[in-house]
Design a protein around this motif. Structure first.
Motif, short mmCIF file in Angstrom:
data_model
loop_
_atom_site.label_atom_id
_atom_site.label_comp_id
_atom_site.label_asym_id
_atom_site.label_seq_id
_atom_site.Cartn_x
_atom_site.Cartn_y
_atom_site.Cartn_z
N ASP A 101 -2.92 -4.63 4.35
CA ASP A 101 -3.01 -4.96 2.92
C ASP A 101 -2.20 -4.01 2.04
OD1 ASP A 101 -4.54 -2.66 3.07
OD2 ASP A 101 -6.39 -3.60 2.35
N GLY A 102 -1.48 -3.08 2.65
CA GLY A 102 -0.65 -2.14 1.90
C GLY A 102 -1.39 -1.00 1.23
N LYS A 103 -2.69 -0.93 1.42
CA LYS A 103 -3.48 0.10 0.72
C LYS A 103 -3.26 1.51 1.25
CE LYS A 103 -6.84 -2.88 -1.37
NZ LYS A 103 -8.24 -3.23 -1.57
N SER A 104 -2.63 1.63 2.42
CA SER A 104 -2.31 2.95 2.95
C SER A 104 -1.27 3.67 2.08
CB SER A 104 -1.80 2.84 4.40
OG SER A 104 -0.75 1.91 4.48
N ALA A 105 -0.61 2.93 1.18
CA ALA A 105 0.36 3.53 0.26
C ALA A 105 -0.32 4.29 -0.88
CB ALA A 105 1.27 2.45 -0.31
N GLY A 106 -1.64 4.18 -0.96
CA GLY A 106 -2.37 4.89 -2.02
C GLY A 106 -2.20 4.23 -3.37
N GLY A 107 -2.60 4.97 -4.42
CA GLY A 107 -2.50 4.45 -5.78
C GLY A 107 -1.13 4.66 -6.37
N HIS A 108 -1.00 4.31 -7.64
CA HIS A 108 0.27 4.52 -8.33
C HIS A 108 0.64 5.99 -8.30
CE1 HIS A 108 0.10 0.78 -11.17
NE2 HIS A 108 -0.03 0.47 -9.89
N TRP A 109 1.92 6.26 -8.17
CA TRP A 109 2.40 7.64 -8.24
C TRP A 109 2.26 8.10 -9.69
CZ3 TRP A 109 7.93 9.23 -9.33
CH2 TRP A 109 8.08 10.61 -9.20
N ASN A 110 1.45 9.13 -9.89
CA ASN A 110 1.12 9.60 -11.24
C ASN A 110 1.05 11.13 -11.27
OD1 ASN A 110 0.24 9.73 -13.89
ND2 ASN A 110 -1.86 9.16 -13.42
N PRO A 111 2.17 11.81 -11.03
CA PRO A 111 2.13 13.28 -10.92
C PRO A 111 1.82 14.00 -12.23
CG PRO A 111 4.40 12.53 -10.98
CD PRO A 111 3.53 11.29 -10.91
N THR A 112 1.98 13.32 -13.37
CA THR A 112 1.72 13.97 -14.66
C THR A 112 0.34 13.61 -15.23
OG1 THR A 112 2.91 12.18 -15.77
CG2 THR A 112 4.16 14.18 -15.24
#
Length: 194
Positions: A101-112
């Protein structure tokens, strides 16, 4: 007296010629450095391209390319196998597309650590909030953008896209639902790796 005058003129002539050559060498060196900078600022310094694989029992695939020229990163994606309409595309935090299901990619990239939103919004957005793109009746679509808020392999945790992934979603990003825009299932995934 004539000998002193001739010797003095000879010394002055040698000094003048030497200074003139030093100045010329210095100017040539500066021009060489300027030319090297111009050449390097016009060349693509880094490039990463990869394929998107289908997820969530979809047929969605695509080709993605990131290229960096100076401090600008250009993103281009060509997609197929999607239902016509608007779809969201984001950078996610892990280059792991192993889950069905692609969930291994984690959440949105949000470094800030910003709220989710539309790219460039005054109220904030994730560095991974690329946005929406249109898919035509034949199931194909494309998206492109460029920004100086990303880099390829620079090591800056707030800008470096290496080790992240691209996710294409089933639906459209509403740009307000937290933390991900309520864009639906993950239809395709690809890791941003060299």
């Amino acid at each position: 007296m004539k000998k002193i005058a001739i010797v003095t003129l000879s010394i002055l002539a040698i000094s003048f010629t030497s200074c003139k050559n030093d100045k010329k060498d210095s100017e040539n060196s500066e021009m060489d450095n300027t030319n090297e900078e111009m050449v390097s600022s016009n060349e693509v310094s880094k490039k990463v391209s990869f394929k998107l694989e289908s997820k969530s029992d979809s047929q969605a695939t695509g080709d993605v390319a990131f290229s960096q020229k100076g401090d600008m990163v250009m993103f281009e994606a060509s997609l197929s196998g999607l239902k016509p309409g608007m779809h969201a595309i984001h950078i996610h935090e892990n280059a792991d597309c192993s889950a069905a299901d692609g969930k291994s990619a984690g959440g949105h990239w949000n470094p800030t650590m910003q709220d989710h939103g539309k790219w460039g919004s005054q109220s904030g957005y994730h560095k991974g909030d690329i946005g929406n793109f249109r898919v035509d009746e034949d199931g194909t679509g494309s998206v492109s953008m460029q920004t100086n808020e990303w880099c390829i392999g620079c090591g800056d945790n707030t800008k470096d896209i290496l080790g992240k992934s691209i996710i294409v979603h089933e639906g459209q990003d509403d740009f307000k639902s937290q933390p991900s825009g309520d864009a639906g299932a993950r239809m395709s995934c690809g890791g941003i790796i060299e």
